[in-house]
Every structure is written in structure tokens, then in C-alpha cells.
Design an enzyme around this catalytic site. Structure first.
Site, PDB file in Angstrom:
ATOM      1  N   LYS A  83       0.838  -1.205   0.000  1.00 36.55           N
ATOM      2  CA  LYS A  83       0.000   0.000   0.000  1.00 36.55           C
ATOM      3  C   LYS A  83       0.871   1.252   0.000  1.00 36.55           C
ATOM      4  O   LYS A  83       0.595   2.215  -0.699  1.00 36.55           O
ATOM      5  CB  LYS A  83      -0.947  -0.024   1.217  1.00 36.55           C
ATOM      6  CG  LYS A  83      -2.051  -1.070   1.063  1.00 36.55           C
ATOM      7  CD  LYS A  83      -2.828  -1.335   2.336  1.00 36.55           C
ATOM      8  CE  LYS A  83      -3.745  -2.549   2.104  1.00 36.55           C
ATOM      9  NZ  LYS A  83      -4.480  -2.948   3.307  1.00 36.55           N
ATOM     10  N   GLN A 134      -5.303  -2.037   9.477  1.00 38.82           N
ATOM     11  CA  GLN A 134      -4.861  -3.238   8.761  1.00 38.82           C
ATOM     12  C   GLN A 134      -5.268  -4.482   9.553  1.00 38.82           C
ATOM     13  O   GLN A 134      -4.895  -4.630  10.721  1.00 38.82           O
ATOM     14  CB  GLN A 134      -3.337  -3.184   8.556  1.00 38.82           C
ATOM     15  CG  GLN A 134      -2.782  -4.356   7.773  1.00 38.82           C
ATOM     16  CD  GLN A 134      -3.268  -4.395   6.324  1.00 38.82           C
ATOM     17  OE1 GLN A 134      -3.335  -3.374   5.643  1.00 38.82           O
ATOM     18  NE2 GLN A 134      -3.619  -5.576   5.850  1.00 38.82           N
ATOM     19  N   ASP A 159     -11.703   1.819   3.671  1.00 42.43           N
ATOM     20  CA  ASP A 159     -11.903   0.372   3.525  1.00 42.43           C
ATOM     21  C   ASP A 159     -13.395   0.033   3.503  1.00 42.43           C
ATOM     22  O   ASP A 159     -13.773  -1.124   3.286  1.00 42.43           O
ATOM     23  CB  ASP A 159     -11.231  -0.391   4.689  1.00 42.43           C
ATOM     24  CG  ASP A 159      -9.878  -0.986   4.278  1.00 42.43           C
ATOM     25  OD1 ASP A 159      -9.586  -1.011   3.067  1.00 42.43           O
ATOM     26  OD2 ASP A 159      -9.135  -1.430   5.175  1.00 42.43           O
TER      27      ASP A 159
END
Ligand code: NAP
Length: 287
Positions: free
Chosen positions: A48, A92, A115
Site C-alpha cells: 500500500k 490493517q 476500507d
């Protein structure tokens, strides 16, 4: 048989994003929170970071230890929510079991939830209200769009029922007028369903769960799964399906890179929305 080249498509989309971002004065910022020391997470976070660098987006990494208190992480997220310079925030996953994953995720302001995992974002998605869509389902829908795969009246079979991938996919496929079947670990005789699929999407995480005997001729297969064995990555679909299916996403190089590209897209979209931008010229007015 056509290989659905997620790697190539993601490179194209990142180039487009880079060009679009170049005409804006401010740089969007993505904040990534990690807790503990998960080896796979390290690879994903690094990917990322690299992707952000490729397009010229800023990347901030906030590392927490497994011994840290949940309140400390929540406090940091609240600060990031308030910080006008931060446009996207992700936690994460996975995180150590001792933490309340849902509590931490739902602390993220939905306008920065790139997300698409907060209850607010998922509720909006379910109700067809404009929101940030989780990156993997969004990436798969981009593959369908790019390869002109029309979902209308197709039977889409999804294996898996996670909030991260499968449930948002179910909604997105319904929006495109597909008939959607969802299977999971308690489904009896998976192949009854997989053999009916015009489009089969497998998001489980079990190496080669699906093989050529389980799919019908001409089927389109999207392999989301990732399993690691001896430092190699495997999908949920046995490559022997290539003799039967009409299109297939490879692992690696299929859905994975699209997920990262969509994270960048979501962060940029969040940035534009937070700045009230409708056109490029408007954002250029921002100091
Ligand atoms: P998850 O939350 O672990 O969900 C896995 C799903 O698979 C569950 O719904 C489970 O059913 C179902 N399942 C397990 N064993 C099964 C079986 N034998 N038959 C049918 N269904 C079965 O995982 P996820 O977050 O959705 O991710 C799925 C996979 O995709 C993982 O390998 C993950 O690493 C990968 N992934 C890849 C990307 C990418 O960018 N390529 C992104 C996200 C995830 P139950 O609900 O009954 O337990």
C-alpha cells in the site's frame, strides 16, 4: 481462455489517478494503523505504501504494539478523524484477538473510512446511499467493467460471506441485476452451486478449493483467495479450471493489485468529497 489481468488494469488505473491528482494542489493523505507484528500484514502495508508513492499520495503509518491499550488506539483514530489533513484511515487486519476489532473500526469517521468497513458505510451500501465501497469488491466490479462483463440476468455464485469481501459483492452484483447465490462453510455440496454459476467468485482462503470438475463450461471465475505455502501464494481455484472456464483472474496478479488500486481511488474520492470538490478547478482554489 482470457486471463483477467488485474495487475495490468490496476497499473492503468493508478496512472489515470496519478494524472488526475497531479492537477490538484494538495496531496491526499492515507493513514494506516497496524497493531502487532503480523507477517502477511507487513507485506500488504508495504504494498500500500509503495502504491501511494507511485501515484504521489502521502502515506502515514501508525504502529501499535500488541501490549498497547485499546484506548490508546481509539484516541489516535479520534485525532486522525479531526485532522483535516488526513483523508483516509484504515486499520490493517487481522489484529490480535484481545482487541475489539469492530469497536476500533467503528471509531473511524465514515467520511474517511476508505476500507468501507464501518457500520455506517456498510449500512449506506446496503441502502444504495453513496458511500465508500470496500476495496476488493470495488476492484472486482472494475474488472467486470473493463472487460465488459455484463452481469444482468447472470447467475453469480459467491463463496464466502465476509463483511470485507463477499457481502458487499453480493450487494454490488444485485445492483447490476445479477441473480446471486452465496455459499459458505456450512453449504452442503458446494459443487451443486458452483456448477450453476455463470460467474463464480471465490473468497475463502483455502488453496485449490475449486477445481475443473466443479465449474460449468464457459464460466467466468474470479479468484479472491490468498493462501501462503512455502513463501508462495495460492488462490482458491486450481489452475486446471483453465481448460473449462472462459475467463479467470490469476493469483497473484488478479484481484490483489485491484484492491490496492481501489484503496488509492477511495482515498482520493474521500479527499475530494471532504473538500467539497465537484470539479478539478474547484479544488485548485483550496490553499
Ligand atoms: P473470511 O472472513 O475468513 O471469510 C472466509 C469465508 O469462507 C467465510 O464466509 C467462510 O464461511 C467461507 N468458507 C470457509 N471454508 C469454506 C468451505 N470449505 N467452503 C465454503 N466456504 C468456506 O475471509 P475474507 O476476508 O472474505 O477473505 C477471503 C479470502 O480472500 C482470504 O484468503 C483472504 O486472504 C483473501 N483476500 C484477498 C484480497 C485480495 O485483494 N486479493 C482481499 C481480501 C481478502 P463461514 O462464514 O461459514 O465461516
Amino acid at each position: 481462455m482470457i486471463i483477467l489481468d488485474g495487475k495490468g488494469l490496476s497499473a492503468k488505473l493508478k496512472d489515470e489517478l496519478k494524472c488526475e491528482m497531479n492537477s490538484y494542489k494538495k496531496t491526499p493523505i492515507l493513514a494506516v494503523i497496524t497493531i502487532g507484528n503480523n507477517d502477511a500484514s507487513k507485506i500488504y502495508v508495504n504494498n500500500k505504501k509503495k502504491a501511494c508513492e507511485e501515484v504521489g499520495m502521502s502515506f502515514l503509518h501508525f504502529r501499535f504494539k500488541e501490549e498497547d491499550k485499546e484506548e490508546k488506539i481509539i484516541k489516535k483514530i479520534k485525532e486522525l478523524n479531526k485532522d483535516e489533513n488526513i483523508n483516509g484511515i484504515i486499520l490493517q487486519l487481522p489484529i490480535p484477538d484481545k482487541f475489539d476489532k469492530y469497536k476500533i473500526i467503528n471509531t473511524i469517521d465514515s467520511s474517511k473510512d476508505v476500507d468501507g468497513l464501518t457500520i455506517e458505510s456498510q449500512g449506506k451500501l446496503f441502502n444504495n446511499v453513496d458511500t465508500l465501497i470496500p476495496c476488493t469488491p470495488k476492484g472486482i466490479m472494475e474488472i467486470f467493467k473493463y472487460y465488459k462483463i455484463d452481469l444482468e440476468s447472470k447467475h453469480v455464485v459467491i463463496i464466502g460471506r465476509s463483511n470485507l469481501v463477499s457481502k458487499p459483492l453480493y450487494i454490488e452484483c444485485l445492483k447490476k441485476n445479477a441473480t446471486v447465490t452465496v455459499c459458505h462453510s456450512k453449504t452442503k455440496d458446494l459443487s451443486i452451486y458452483t456448477k450453476q454459476a455463470d460467474i463464480l467468485i471465490v473468497a475463502v482462503g483455502k488453496k485449490y478449493l475449486i477445481d475443473k470438475t466443479m465449474v460449468k463450461k464457459g464460466c467466468i471465475i474470479i479468484d479472491v483467495g490468498i493462501s501462503r505455502e512455502d513463501k508462495k501464494i495460492y488462490g482458491d481455484v486450481n489452475p486446471n479450471v483453465e481448460s473449462v472456464c472462459s475467463m479467470l483472474t490469476p493469483v497473484p496478479g488478479g484481484v490483489g493489485p485491484m484492491t490496492v488500486a481501489m484503496l488509492l481511488r477511495n482515498t482520493f474520492d474521500a479527499y475530494k468529497k471532504q473538500n467539497g470538490v465537484v470539479s478539478i478547478s474547484e479544488l485548485n482554489v483550496i490553499k
